[in-house]
Scaffold this motif. Structure first.
Motif, PDB file in Angstrom:
ATOM      1  N   GLN A   6      11.921 -31.666  26.872  1.00 41.04           N
ATOM      2  CA  GLN A   6      13.521 -32.036  26.765  1.00 41.04           C
ATOM      3  C   GLN A   6      13.699 -31.756  25.675  1.00 41.04           C
ATOM      4  O   GLN A   6      15.001 -30.634  25.136  1.00 41.04           O
ATOM      5  N   PHE A   7      13.754 -32.695  25.134  1.00 45.45           N
ATOM      6  CA  PHE A   7      13.896 -33.063  23.460  1.00 45.45           C
ATOM      7  C   PHE A   7      14.182 -31.693  23.160  1.00 45.45           C
ATOM      8  O   PHE A   7      14.883 -30.963  22.338  1.00 45.45           O
ATOM      9  N   LEU A   8      13.172 -30.803  22.859  1.00 49.33           N
ATOM     10  CA  LEU A   8      13.052 -29.474  22.138  1.00 49.33           C
ATOM     11  C   LEU A   8      13.900 -28.093  22.599  1.00 49.33           C
ATOM     12  O   LEU A   8      13.680 -27.333  22.441  1.00 49.33           O
ATOM     13  N   GLU A   9      13.319 -28.664  24.230  1.00 42.99           N
ATOM     14  CA  GLU A   9      14.323 -27.474  25.517  1.00 42.99           C
ATOM     15  C   GLU A   9      15.370 -27.228  25.251  1.00 42.99           C
ATOM     16  O   GLU A   9      16.277 -26.795  24.554  1.00 42.99           O
ATOM     17  N   SER A  10      16.113 -28.478  25.144  1.00 38.16           N
ATOM     18  CA  SER A  10      17.660 -29.098  24.090  1.00 38.16           C
ATOM     19  C   SER A  10      17.590 -28.156  22.672  1.00 38.16           C
ATOM     20  O   SER A  10      19.008 -27.144  22.499  1.00 38.16           O
ATOM     21  N   MET A  11      17.290 -28.882  22.153  1.00 34.25           N
ATOM     22  CA  MET A  11      16.832 -27.884  20.964  1.00 34.25           C
ATOM     23  C   MET A  11      17.533 -26.459  20.417  1.00 34.25           C
ATOM     24  O   MET A  11      17.472 -25.643  20.125  1.00 34.25           O
ATOM     25  N   GLY A  12      16.405 -25.820  21.051  1.00 31.13           N
ATOM     26  CA  GLY A  12      16.228 -24.000  21.664  1.00 31.13           C
ATOM     27  C   GLY A  12      17.854 -23.498  22.488  1.00 31.13           C
ATOM     28  O   GLY A  12      18.018 -22.921  22.135  1.00 31.13           O
ATOM     29  N   ALA A  13      17.950 -24.477  22.904  1.00 29.03           N
ATOM     30  CA  ALA A  13      18.930 -24.058  23.732  1.00 29.03           C
ATOM     31  C   ALA A  13      20.348 -24.941  23.174  1.00 29.03           C
ATOM     32  O   ALA A  13      21.652 -24.288  24.124  1.00 29.03           O
ATOM     33  N   ARG A  19      20.786 -27.610  13.886  1.00 28.95           N
ATOM     34  CA  ARG A  19      21.635 -27.400  13.005  1.00 28.95           C
ATOM     35  C   ARG A  19      21.798 -28.241  12.689  1.00 28.95           C
ATOM     36  O   ARG A  19      22.603 -28.289  12.449  1.00 28.95           O
ATOM     37  N   MET A  20      21.054 -29.391  13.198  1.00 30.01           N
ATOM     38  CA  MET A  20      21.306 -30.863  13.346  1.00 30.01           C
ATOM     39  C   MET A  20      20.960 -31.042  11.020  1.00 30.01           C
ATOM     40  O   MET A  20      19.977 -30.509  11.175  1.00 30.01           O
ATOM     41  N   THR A  21      21.389 -31.932  10.894  1.00 29.83           N
ATOM     42  CA  THR A  21      20.914 -32.408   9.223  1.00 29.83           C
ATOM     43  C   THR A  21      19.690 -33.232   9.853  1.00 29.83           C
ATOM     44  O   THR A  21      19.325 -33.347  10.635  1.00 29.83           O
ATOM     45  N   ALA A  22      18.686 -33.597   8.550  1.00 32.14           N
ATOM     46  CA  ALA A  22      17.763 -34.241   8.150  1.00 32.14           C
ATOM     47  C   ALA A  22      17.709 -35.717   9.144  1.00 32.14           C
ATOM     48  O   ALA A  22      17.251 -35.693   9.713  1.00 32.14           O
TER      49      ALA A  22
END
Length: 90
Positions: A6-13, A19-22
């Motif tokens: 879900q975390f990876l999916e939300s990052m892609g969507a 574009r989050m900072t480190a």
């Protein structure tokens, strides 16, 4: 669905998440409800390790096979034109 997926999916969507900072990325991983090994794989961005932890497939392909001796279908641009005229007349 796994929290990691879900975390990876939300990052892609979500463009903002992509574009989050480190620092923000690290904080998001720490807040994630996942086991330590998955969080560590996310921290070091080790996709192979993460795939193994999630029991993913090592390789996935998509292919279309077409027999070489099959006849080619001819495109007929007028095909279907009379159909619309017939419906209007009804």
């Amino acid at each position: 669905m796994s929290n990691v997926i879900q975390f990876l999916e939300s990052m892609g969507a979500n463009a903002a998440m992509a574009r989050m900072t480190a620092t923000d990325y690290e904080a998001a991983i720490e807040r994630l409800d996942a086991d330590a090994a998955s969080r560590q794989a996310l921290h070091i961005r080790d996709h192979a390790k993460l795939n193994g932890l999630l029991k993913g497939r090592p390789l996935m392909m998509f292919a279309i096979a077409s027999p070489e001796d099959s006849p080619q279908r001819e495109e007929n641009p007028s095909e279907g034109e009379g159909e619309g005229e017939q419906k209007e007349a009804e």
